[in-house]
Write an enzyme that holds these catalytic residues in place. Structure first.
Site, PDB file in Angstrom:
ATOM      1  N   SER A 148      42.814 -22.226  21.532  1.00 32.53           N
ATOM      2  CA  SER A 148      43.774 -21.587  22.063  1.00 32.53           C
ATOM      3  C   SER A 148      43.993 -20.267  22.740  1.00 32.53           C
ATOM      4  O   SER A 148      44.801 -19.365  21.863  1.00 32.53           O
ATOM      5  CB  SER A 148      44.641 -22.415  22.135  1.00 32.53           C
ATOM      6  OG  SER A 148      46.186 -22.224  23.291  1.00 32.53           O
TER       7      SER A 148
ATOM      8  N   LYS B 112      39.673 -22.248  24.610  1.00 30.56           N
ATOM      9  CA  LYS B 112      40.797 -22.391  25.818  1.00 30.56           C
ATOM     10  C   LYS B 112      41.464 -21.779  26.228  1.00 30.56           C
ATOM     11  O   LYS B 112      41.695 -20.549  25.450  1.00 30.56           O
ATOM     12  CB  LYS B 112      41.350 -24.026  25.347  1.00 30.56           C
ATOM     13  CG  LYS B 112      43.048 -24.154  26.042  1.00 30.56           C
ATOM     14  CD  LYS B 112      43.028 -25.415  25.575  1.00 30.56           C
ATOM     15  CE  LYS B 112      44.448 -25.306  24.936  1.00 30.56           C
ATOM     16  NZ  LYS B 112      44.920 -26.380  23.997  1.00 30.56           N
TER      17      LYS B 112
ATOM     18  N   LYS C 137      45.005 -20.519  28.848  1.00 29.89           N
ATOM     19  CA  LYS C 137      46.264 -21.096  29.399  1.00 29.89           C
ATOM     20  C   LYS C 137      46.226 -20.063  30.952  1.00 29.89           C
ATOM     21  O   LYS C 137      45.937 -18.865  31.321  1.00 29.89           O
ATOM     22  CB  LYS C 137      47.362 -20.283  28.464  1.00 29.89           C
ATOM     23  CG  LYS C 137      47.631 -21.661  27.856  1.00 29.89           C
ATOM     24  CD  LYS C 137      48.004 -22.703  27.122  1.00 29.89           C
ATOM     25  CE  LYS C 137      47.948 -23.192  26.199  1.00 29.89           C
ATOM     26  NZ  LYS C 137      49.037 -24.340  25.935  1.00 29.89           N
TER      27      LYS C 137
ATOM     28  N   ASP D 234      44.505 -25.019  30.109  1.00 25.17           N
ATOM     29  CA  ASP D 234      45.322 -25.588  29.622  1.00 25.17           C
ATOM     30  C   ASP D 234      46.590 -25.126  30.489  1.00 25.17           C
ATOM     31  O   ASP D 234      46.992 -24.024  30.675  1.00 25.17           O
ATOM     32  CB  ASP D 234      45.622 -25.446  28.332  1.00 25.17           C
ATOM     33  CG  ASP D 234      46.700 -26.363  28.052  1.00 25.17           C
ATOM     34  OD1 ASP D 234      47.282 -27.433  29.054  1.00 25.17           O
ATOM     35  OD2 ASP D 234      47.351 -26.459  26.309  1.00 25.17           O
TER      36      ASP D 234
ATOM     37  N   GLU E  48      42.932 -29.208  30.930  1.00 24.82           N
ATOM     38  CA  GLU E  48      44.488 -30.142  30.208  1.00 24.82           C
ATOM     39  C   GLU E  48      46.151 -30.012  30.993  1.00 24.82           C
ATOM     40  O   GLU E  48      45.891 -28.724  31.225  1.00 24.82           O
ATOM     41  CB  GLU E  48      44.647 -29.275  28.978  1.00 24.82           C
ATOM     42  CG  GLU E  48      45.338 -29.736  27.990  1.00 24.82           C
ATOM     43  CD  GLU E  48      45.165 -29.025  26.599  1.00 24.82           C
ATOM     44  OE1 GLU E  48      44.546 -28.216  26.334  1.00 24.82           O
ATOM     45  OE2 GLU E  48      46.057 -29.610  25.858  1.00 24.82           O
TER      46      GLU E  48
ATOM     47  N   ASP F 129      47.462 -34.010  27.622  1.00 20.49           N
ATOM     48  CA  ASP F 129      48.869 -34.044  25.955  1.00 20.49           C
ATOM     49  C   ASP F 129      49.543 -34.011  26.355  1.00 20.49           C
ATOM     50  O   ASP F 129      50.164 -35.111  25.611  1.00 20.49           O
ATOM     51  CB  ASP F 129      48.361 -32.290  26.067  1.00 20.49           C
ATOM     52  CG  ASP F 129      49.253 -31.509  25.511  1.00 20.49           C
ATOM     53  OD1 ASP F 129      50.053 -31.593  23.816  1.00 20.49           O
ATOM     54  OD2 ASP F 129      48.702 -30.594  24.456  1.00 20.49           O
TER      55      ASP F 129
ATOM     56  N   LYS G 273      48.174 -34.739  19.281  1.00 17.55           N
ATOM     57  CA  LYS G 273      48.500 -33.829  18.780  1.00 17.55           C
ATOM     58  C   LYS G 273      49.429 -34.364  18.038  1.00 17.55           C
ATOM     59  O   LYS G 273      50.500 -35.308  17.896  1.00 17.55           O
ATOM     60  CB  LYS G 273      50.251 -32.989  19.083  1.00 17.55           C
ATOM     61  CG  LYS G 273      49.305 -31.699  19.658  1.00 17.55           C
ATOM     62  CD  LYS G 273      50.315 -31.062  20.776  1.00 17.55           C
ATOM     63  CE  LYS G 273      48.898 -29.745  20.964  1.00 17.55           C
ATOM     64  NZ  LYS G 273      49.616 -29.573  22.694  1.00 17.55           N
TER      65      LYS G 273
ATOM     66  N   GLY H  43      47.102 -27.974  18.864  1.00 15.27           N
ATOM     67  CA  GLY H  43      47.778 -27.396  18.178  1.00 15.27           C
ATOM     68  C   GLY H  43      49.034 -27.017  18.308  1.00 15.27           C
ATOM     69  O   GLY H  43      49.474 -27.226  19.915  1.00 15.27           O
TER      70      GLY H  43
END
Ligand code: OSB
Ligand code: MG
Length: 369
Positions: A136, A162, A164, A189, A214, A239, A263, A291
């Site tokens: 990420s 991934k 952000k 995400d 996400e 998520d 998670k 994570g």
């Protein structure tokens, strides 16, 4: 096993590189470690709450009094047949799943160590001996910096990237990443940075062949995600809004996503994580392990979780050195050049704890009996 003693420790660890999401930047972690003892053996867990109530409503400072004043008194002195007995004892506490999950995970580790078996066996895992890993990558100061970081992680072997996103750092960024890396497994995400009013804008992402987007919408929303999913070709991954198996069932019924991120802390520990996993599996929805910038202890729990059968997509579980100059477990958690982490088969979560270093990092400690 009779839970005799619980020790809370808060450790402070600087990140080697800041991590920025749509809700803010983290440069240093304040992490609560939970040690639970029975029959002279210790189990360890990690509270995955952030430093501020921005990912969800919990934060490091809220987890401490909830654990001390409410969660620990429910279980101290109790004789548990299995760690699965923990969750029902604290089920009357509303919310605070990360705080509860930190202790719950420690109890699973304790049970595994008492029985001298790997944690992944206790939770019903063991479907794979190495787990597929992604990374990420947070929001960067510039696109060239992001592209350089992606190149570095791909060279290290990671199987998917991934990034952000947030309003102002989204479609153009994804386009530039795709131009530089046309065939990689790529996803984005948003950490709840958009609303359904942004659906036309989010639909622009469809042409970049993302594996998934996400949690674009509300942290507590499933219904709007269902509306957005009907509009997009790209699978949505939930998520923040999946905190229980019940939520997972709702998401399935409403067709709100094609993929789920699980998670451990967000759902309150292994028992519920396993149930979420099972709901997704029965619905044909693949899952992966998210994570929360964990230390080696939380990371080791994530590795065990990732051996459940339906964790078929690369997770956000990556090498400890991406986060820390020095981690609190030994050996360090490393990634193979195939972009996998080898699952340890030593008892409990399978790594040794660096007690001396934890002592050095500790800023607050309380023993509960
Ligand atoms: O949404 O997955 C998330 C980190 C903090 C809070 C939320 C998230 C994340 C990450 C980082 O994406 C995952 C990691 O590398 O630990
Ligand atoms: Mg996320």
């Amino acid at each position: 096993m009779k839970l005799e003693r619980i020790t809370l420790r808060q450790i402070r660890m600087p990140l080697v590189h800041f991590f920025e999401t749509s809700f803010g930047r983290t440069t240093e972690r304040d992490i609560i470690l939970v040690e639970v003892q029975a029959e002279g053996v210790s189990g360890w867990g990690e509270v995955t709450a952030g430093e501020h109530p921005f990912y969800n409503e919990e934060w490091t400072a809220s987890a401490w009094p909830i654990l001390r004043d409410y969660v620990a008194p429910c279980v101290l002195g109790r004789n548990l047949v299995t760690a699965a007995d923990f969750a029902p004892l604290t089920a009357h506490i509303r919310g605070h799943l990360m705080a509860r999950g930190g202790l719950e995970a420690a109890v699973w580790d304790l049970e595994a160590r008492l029985d001298n078996v790997p944690l992944f066996r206790k939770i019903g895992g063991g479907a794979r001996t190495e787990i597929p890993c992604g990374v990420s990558i947070g929001i960067q100061e510039s696109i060239p910096e992001l592209l350089a970081l992606i190149a570095r992680e791909l060279a290290a072997g990671y199987q998917r990237i991934k990034i952000k996103i947030k309003p102002g750092w989204d479609v153009d960024v994804v386009r530039r990443v795709r131009e530089s890396f046309p065939t990689i497994q790529l996803m984005a995400d948003a950490n709840s940075a958009y609303t359904l009013a942004d659906q036309d804008h989010l639909a622009c992402l469809d042409k970049y062949g993302l594996m998934m987007i996400e949690q674009p919408l509300g942290h507590d929303d499933i219904i709007d995600h269902a509306a957005l999913q009907a509009r997009l070709a790209t699978p949505l991954c939930l998520d923040e809004c999946i905190r229980s198996a019940r939520h997972a069932e709702h998401a399935v019924q409403l067709r709100a996503c094609g993929i789920m991120n699980i998670k451990l802390g967000r759902v309150g520990g292994f028992r519920e994580a396993r149930l979420v996993h099972d709901v997704a599996q029965a619905a044909g929805i693949p899952v992966w392990c998210g994570g929360m910038l964990e230390s080696g202890i939380g990371r080791a729990h994530n590795i065990a979780l990732s051996t459940l059968p339906n964790f078929v997509l690369p997770g956000d579980v990556s090498a400890g050195s991406r986060y820390w100059a020095r981690d609190i477990v030994d050996p360090p958690i490393e990634v193979t050049d195939r972009g996998t982490i080898q699952v340890p088969d030593a008892p409990g979560f399978g790594y040794a704890i660096d007690h001396e270093f934890i002592e050095h990092l500790t800023v607050r400690q309380e023993v509960l009996v």
